[in-house]
Design a protein around this motif. Structure first.
Motif, PDB file in Angstrom:
ATOM      1  N   PRO A  64       0.815  -1.224   0.000  1.00  0.00           N
ATOM      2  CA  PRO A  64       0.000   0.000   0.000  1.00  0.00           C
ATOM      3  C   PRO A  64       0.845   1.269   0.000  1.00  0.00           C
ATOM      4  CG  PRO A  64      -0.646  -1.492   1.788  1.00  0.00           C
ATOM      5  CD  PRO A  64       0.613  -2.044   1.193  1.00  0.00           C
ATOM      6  N   VAL A  65       0.397   2.234  -0.811  1.00  0.00           N
ATOM      7  CA  VAL A  65       1.069   3.538  -0.869  1.00  0.00           C
ATOM      8  C   VAL A  65       0.036   4.602  -0.512  1.00  0.00           C
ATOM      9  CG1 VAL A  65       2.137   5.276  -2.372  1.00  0.00           C
ATOM     10  CG2 VAL A  65       2.720   2.859  -2.640  1.00  0.00           C
ATOM     11  N   SER A  66       0.356   5.417   0.486  1.00  0.00           N
ATOM     12  CA  SER A  66      -0.539   6.525   0.769  1.00  0.00           C
ATOM     13  C   SER A  66       0.231   7.818   0.561  1.00  0.00           C
ATOM     14  CB  SER A  66      -1.129   6.368   2.180  1.00  0.00           C
ATOM     15  OG  SER A  66      -0.574   7.275   3.063  1.00  0.00           O
ATOM     16  N   MET A  67      -0.476   8.950   0.647  1.00  0.00           N
ATOM     17  CA  MET A  67       0.199  10.240   0.502  1.00  0.00           C
ATOM     18  C   MET A  67      -0.235  11.122   1.666  1.00  0.00           C
ATOM     19  SD  MET A  67      -0.009  12.979  -2.606  1.00  0.00           S
ATOM     20  CE  MET A  67       0.891  11.976  -3.779  1.00  0.00           C
ATOM     21  N   CYS A  68       0.757  11.731   2.372  1.00  0.00           N
ATOM     22  CA  CYS A  68       0.384  12.533   3.533  1.00  0.00           C
ATOM     23  C   CYS A  68       0.909  13.970   3.473  1.00  0.00           C
ATOM     24  CB  CYS A  68       0.837  11.858   4.820  1.00  0.00           C
ATOM     25  SG  CYS A  68       2.615  11.625   4.909  1.00  0.00           S
ATOM     26  N   GLY A  69       1.548  14.353   2.362  1.00  0.00           N
ATOM     27  CA  GLY A  69       1.987  15.746   2.226  1.00  0.00           C
ATOM     28  C   GLY A  69       0.811  16.621   1.802  1.00  0.00           C
ATOM     29  N   GLU A  70       1.061  17.924   1.700  1.00  0.00           N
ATOM     30  CA  GLU A  70      -0.007  18.880   1.379  1.00  0.00           C
ATOM     31  C   GLU A  70      -0.688  18.593   0.038  1.00  0.00           C
ATOM     32  OE1 GLU A  70      -1.236  21.618   3.358  1.00  0.00           O
ATOM     33  OE2 GLU A  70      -0.216  20.268   4.734  1.00  0.00           O
ATOM     34  N   HIS A 126      -4.901  17.409   6.365  1.00  0.00           N
ATOM     35  CA  HIS A 126      -5.475  18.147   7.482  1.00  0.00           C
ATOM     36  C   HIS A 126      -6.994  17.970   7.429  1.00  0.00           C
ATOM     37  CE1 HIS A 126      -6.716  21.504   9.986  1.00  0.00           C
ATOM     38  NE2 HIS A 126      -5.510  21.413  10.521  1.00  0.00           N
ATOM     39  N   PRO A 127      -7.638  17.713   8.586  1.00  0.00           N
ATOM     40  CA  PRO A 127      -9.084  17.451   8.563  1.00  0.00           C
ATOM     41  C   PRO A 127      -9.894  18.525   7.831  1.00  0.00           C
ATOM     42  CG  PRO A 127      -8.214  16.993  10.741  1.00  0.00           C
ATOM     43  CD  PRO A 127      -7.074  17.548   9.934  1.00  0.00           C
ATOM     44  N   SER A 128      -9.423  19.777   7.831  1.00  0.00           N
ATOM     45  CA  SER A 128     -10.216  20.841   7.193  1.00  0.00           C
ATOM     46  C   SER A 128     -10.286  20.666   5.664  1.00  0.00           C
ATOM     47  CB  SER A 128      -9.637  22.216   7.536  1.00  0.00           C
ATOM     48  OG  SER A 128      -8.355  22.338   6.978  1.00  0.00           O
ATOM     49  N   GLN A 129      -9.429  19.819   5.099  1.00  0.00           N
ATOM     50  CA  GLN A 129      -9.435  19.649   3.632  1.00  0.00           C
ATOM     51  C   GLN A 129     -10.195  18.395   3.198  1.00  0.00           C
ATOM     52  OE1 GLN A 129      -5.252  19.334   3.834  1.00  0.00           O
ATOM     53  NE2 GLN A 129      -4.863  21.410   3.096  1.00  0.00           N
ATOM     54  N   LEU A 130     -10.513  17.550   4.175  1.00  0.00           N
ATOM     55  CA  LEU A 130     -10.985  16.202   3.843  1.00  0.00           C
ATOM     56  C   LEU A 130     -12.304  16.168   3.053  1.00  0.00           C
ATOM     57  CD1 LEU A 130     -10.294  13.166   5.962  1.00  0.00           C
ATOM     58  CD2 LEU A 130     -12.611  13.406   5.106  1.00  0.00           C
ATOM     59  N   LEU A 131     -13.257  17.003   3.447  1.00  0.00           N
ATOM     60  CA  LEU A 131     -14.561  16.931   2.776  1.00  0.00           C
ATOM     61  C   LEU A 131     -14.493  17.428   1.332  1.00  0.00           C
ATOM     62  CD1 LEU A 131     -16.863  17.956   5.741  1.00  0.00           C
ATOM     63  CD2 LEU A 131     -16.592  15.694   4.730  1.00  0.00           C
ATOM     64  N   ALA A 132     -13.661  18.443   1.108  1.00  0.00           N
ATOM     65  CA  ALA A 132     -13.532  18.960  -0.262  1.00  0.00           C
ATOM     66  C   ALA A 132     -12.891  17.904  -1.161  1.00  0.00           C
ATOM     67  CB  ALA A 132     -12.705  20.236  -0.258  1.00  0.00           C
ATOM     68  N   VAL A 133     -11.918  17.179  -0.624  1.00  0.00           N
ATOM     69  CA  VAL A 133     -11.288  16.106  -1.406  1.00  0.00           C
ATOM     70  C   VAL A 133     -12.314  15.000  -1.656  1.00  0.00           C
ATOM     71  CG1 VAL A 133      -9.515  14.299  -1.332  1.00  0.00           C
ATOM     72  CG2 VAL A 133      -8.935  16.622  -0.641  1.00  0.00           C
ATOM     73  N   LYS A 134     -13.111  14.715  -0.636  1.00  0.00           N
ATOM     74  CA  LYS A 134     -14.129  13.657  -0.805  1.00  0.00           C
ATOM     75  C   LYS A 134     -15.098  14.024  -1.936  1.00  0.00           C
ATOM     76  CE  LYS A 134     -16.029  11.517   2.866  1.00  0.00           C
ATOM     77  NZ  LYS A 134     -16.981  11.280   3.984  1.00  0.00           N
ATOM     78  N   GLN A 135     -15.462  15.299  -1.994  1.00  0.00           N
ATOM     79  CA  GLN A 135     -16.380  15.714  -3.053  1.00  0.00           C
ATOM     80  C   GLN A 135     -15.768  15.473  -4.436  1.00  0.00           C
ATOM     81  OE1 GLN A 135     -17.382  19.908  -3.495  1.00  0.00           O
ATOM     82  NE2 GLN A 135     -19.507  19.261  -3.561  1.00  0.00           N
ATOM     83  N   GLU A 136     -14.491  15.785  -4.569  1.00  0.00           N
ATOM     84  CA  GLU A 136     -13.805  15.538  -5.844  1.00  0.00           C
ATOM     85  C   GLU A 136     -13.858  14.061  -6.197  1.00  0.00           C
ATOM     86  OE1 GLU A 136     -12.006  17.392  -8.243  1.00  0.00           O
ATOM     87  OE2 GLU A 136     -13.257  18.927  -7.312  1.00  0.00           O
ATOM     88  N   ILE A 137     -13.660  13.223  -5.191  1.00  0.00           N
ATOM     89  CA  ILE A 137     -13.665  11.771  -5.412  1.00  0.00           C
ATOM     90  C   ILE A 137     -15.048  11.316  -5.881  1.00  0.00           C
ATOM     91  CG2 ILE A 137     -13.535   9.541  -4.193  1.00  0.00           C
ATOM     92  CD1 ILE A 137     -11.289  10.919  -2.459  1.00  0.00           C
ATOM     93  N   LEU A 138     -16.084  11.835  -5.204  1.00  0.00           N
ATOM     94  CA  LEU A 138     -17.447  11.438  -5.546  1.00  0.00           C
ATOM     95  C   LEU A 138     -17.801  11.829  -6.988  1.00  0.00           C
ATOM     96  CD1 LEU A 138     -19.266  12.388  -2.219  1.00  0.00           C
ATOM     97  CD2 LEU A 138     -18.698  10.107  -3.019  1.00  0.00           C
ATOM     98  N   ASN A 139     -17.180  12.909  -7.471  1.00  0.00           N
ATOM     99  CA  ASN A 139     -17.487  13.395  -8.822  1.00  0.00           C
ATOM    100  C   ASN A 139     -16.613  12.780  -9.898  1.00  0.00           C
ATOM    101  OD1 ASN A 139     -19.449  15.069  -7.898  1.00  0.00           O
ATOM    102  ND2 ASN A 139     -18.090  16.835  -7.660  1.00  0.00           N
TER     103      ASN A 139
END
Ligand code: PEP
Ligand code: MG
Length: 583
Positions: A510-516, A538-551
């Protein structure tokens, strides 16, 4: 009629704020100067000593009254101020000035402060340079006690519309920030400060638009002026025209609506349109960050930056956390995440993250004895941390992540030390997860070019884009003069990210990414197209990234993302990225 003007500064906290300026005047340093009689000397010394004791008590009271949900940074800043106040250079040297030169207490204190802060402007390190403000703020606090003047920070009239108040100050101390926190205000700007200044860090943790380093803003802006803060661009508009005000009101409404909409995604599973599940994890600095991570629906912690336990020490605590204290912190995070995995990174100090207890005099700190290099040179300290992490693994799923690795022998030595820590724990009868997964940060370009060396030895990889970009493009990530060169879309960076993700997929590791980069929504599609399935941010970015994923439909973007990775012309990459966003 007031005329409109625009000021530029350093954007430190995102969003748009619109409101009336509330100016905060700094406590005056132009104190009375007079010589005292010899027989008054001890009484004057006593007066200054009493003021210092009172200022200390005020800090302790502020500490004790900190609301439970305060950002952890606030407590840490109060600690820094208490530490400075206890330093003999502040608490004793001015007393000597009274004794030797017979200055009155205020004059003695200001003289000493001026001597101390004079040397700060020449310091290269931005973080240390900004500590000048701490010394000045502490001095102001003692002066206020001496002169019996307390400044009122906020309007007291009940009908003042505080929600639309923009705080304008030369600088803001942590203690002032605590008072602001209890009142609602919509943004702030300061003359001083940079990315690392207290005000900037607290603004980000409160998620309030802020611009700092504005030079003379507090002279140019007047009480009750209308002010617009664009925290994304670092722009402040004073007395905007109705047209400009309308534009920013619209942008603000759009942003707020988008945020509200996003909050509905908290419970939604992060799945692409073609049904591929994506793991979204949180980056944390303290166990107290876990509730926020859970609140936005993080599926675990992808990066616990353990060095913050070493960097921010509570009042009166030892300079470094020992095994027990660390164990408690790690256990707390593991328990708080209720069964979700917690990836704890071993001590990553050095360069921009200095620790008081460890003196580092590297010629070039970014290339010096930092992170795992330091830990391997201090086996006692490293073993204590490894035991603490292992012991926490008895309370839930824990993964161990090692930063800044470039050499095979570093991996081998680290793994040997983990085994040694396990043996020590067996001997003392402590429980732990014997199969704990061990991974490495991929954040040195050499690691990308030698991935098989990592893959054959480790259980997982995590790409640290912050350092990977810094080292690959030879740009100090904290230097604002080269900030414009810090580009995740540089063809070399795209190659490195793609190579690492592909190598992981090929070998089943598994490869994850944890930088900005992982939290940058403009890059989410590209990363998904490269094959990344685990993002930590950072938790404040998580929902916006999730939206991108959903789309996102992975099949639809596949050929375009492949094309982008193989491009070497920045303009072509830019063009293709725009097309990718529009898909
Ligand atoms: C990184 O380098 O990308 C990273 C996540 O670690 P840090 O920012 O703590 O160096
Ligand atoms: Mg790093």
């Amino acid at each position: 009629m007031a005329y409109s003007f625009t000021l530029h500064g350093i954007p430190v906290s995102r969003g748009i704020a619109i409101g009336r300026a509330h100016l905060i005047a700094p406590a005056a340093m132009d104190v009375q100067h007079y010589l005292i009689e010899q027989e008054q000397v001890e009484a004057e010394v006593q007066r200054l000593e009493n003021a210092i004791t009172t200022a200390h008590k005020e800090l302790e009271n502020l500490w004790a009254d900190l609301p439970k949900d305060s950002p952890v940074e606030l407590g840490a800043f109060l600690d820094v101020h208490a530490m400075i106040l206890s330093d003999p250079l502040i608490s004793e040297a001015p007393l000597d000035i009274i004794r030797k030169r017979r200055y009155n207490a205020e004059w003695a204190l200001v003289t000493q402060l001026e001597e101390l802060t004079e040397h700060f402007d020449g310091i290269d390190d931005a973080y240390l340079r900004e500590r000048k403000a701490d010394i000045q703020q502490i001095g102001e606090r003692v002066l206020k006690v001496l002169t019996g003047t307390a400044r009122t920070l906020l309007p007291t009239s009940a009908d003042h519309d505080r929600t639309h108040m923009i705080v304008v100050a030369h600088d803001i101390s942590p203690a002032d920030m605590i008072q602001f926190r209890e009142h609602t205000f919509s943004g702030f700007l300061t003359d001083l400060g940079g990315q690392n200044s207290h005000a900037a860090i607290v603004a980000r943790s409160l998620d309030i638009p802020a611009v700092v380093g504005m030079s003379h803003a507090s002279d140019l802006i007047e009480q009750d002026d209308w002010v617009v803060i664009d925290g994304d661009a670092g722009v402040v508009i004073v007395d905007p025209s109705p047209l400009v005000l309308d534009y920013y009101r619209n942008r603000q409404t759009t942003l707020l609506k988008a945020r509200k909409k996003l909050s509905k995604l908290k419970k939604a599973a992060a799945i692409t349109q073609d049904g591929t599940p994506i793991t979204l994890l949180a980056n944390i600095e303290f166990p107290e960050d876990c509730p926020t991570a859970l609140d936005v629906g993080a599926q675990g912690v992808g990066l616990f930056r353990s060095e913050f336990l070493f960097m921010s020490r509570p009042l009166g605590a030892p300079k470094m956390p020992g095994e027990e204290e660390q164990f408690e912190a790690y256990r707390k995070a593991v328990v708080a995440m209720r069964g979700r995995p917690v990836t704890i990174r071993t001590l990553d100090i050095g360069a921009d993250k200095q620790i008081e207890a460890i003196e580092q005099n590297a010629l070039n700190p970014a290339l010096g004895l930092r992170a795992i290099r330091y830990c391997l040179s201090e086996p006692k300290l490293f073993l204590a941390q490894l035991r603490a992490i292992l012991r926490a693994s008895a309370f839930g799923k824990v993964k161990l992540l090692v930063p800044m690795i470039a050499h095979a022998f570093e991996i081998d030595q680290t793994l040997a030390m983990i085994e040694q820590a396990k043996t020590q724990l067996r001997n003392t009868g402590h429980k732990f997860d014997a199969d704990i997964e061990v991974g490495a940060m991929i954040e040195i370009p050499a690691a990308v070019l030698a991935l098989p060396m990592f893959i054959s030895r480790l259980d997982f990889l995590s790409i640290g884009t912050n350092d990977l970009i810094q080292y690959a493009l030879a740009i100090d990530r904290g230097d604002h003069e080269v900030a414009h060169l810090y580009n995740p879309l540089h063809p070399a960076i795209l190659q490195m990210l793609s190579m690492t993700i592909r190598a992981g997929a090929k070998s089943g590791i598994p490869v994850s990414m944890c930088g900005e980069v992982a939290g940058n929504t403009k890059l989410t599609r590209l990363l998904l197209g490269m094959g990344l399935r685990e993002f930590s941010m950072h938790p404040s970015q998580l929902l916006a990234v999730k939206q991108e994923i959903l789309n996102c439909d992975l099949q639809q973007i596949a050929s375009r993302t492949k094309r982008i990775v193989n491009l070497y012309e920045p303009s072509a990459i830019e063009h293709e990225m725009e097309q990718l966003q529009a898909m």
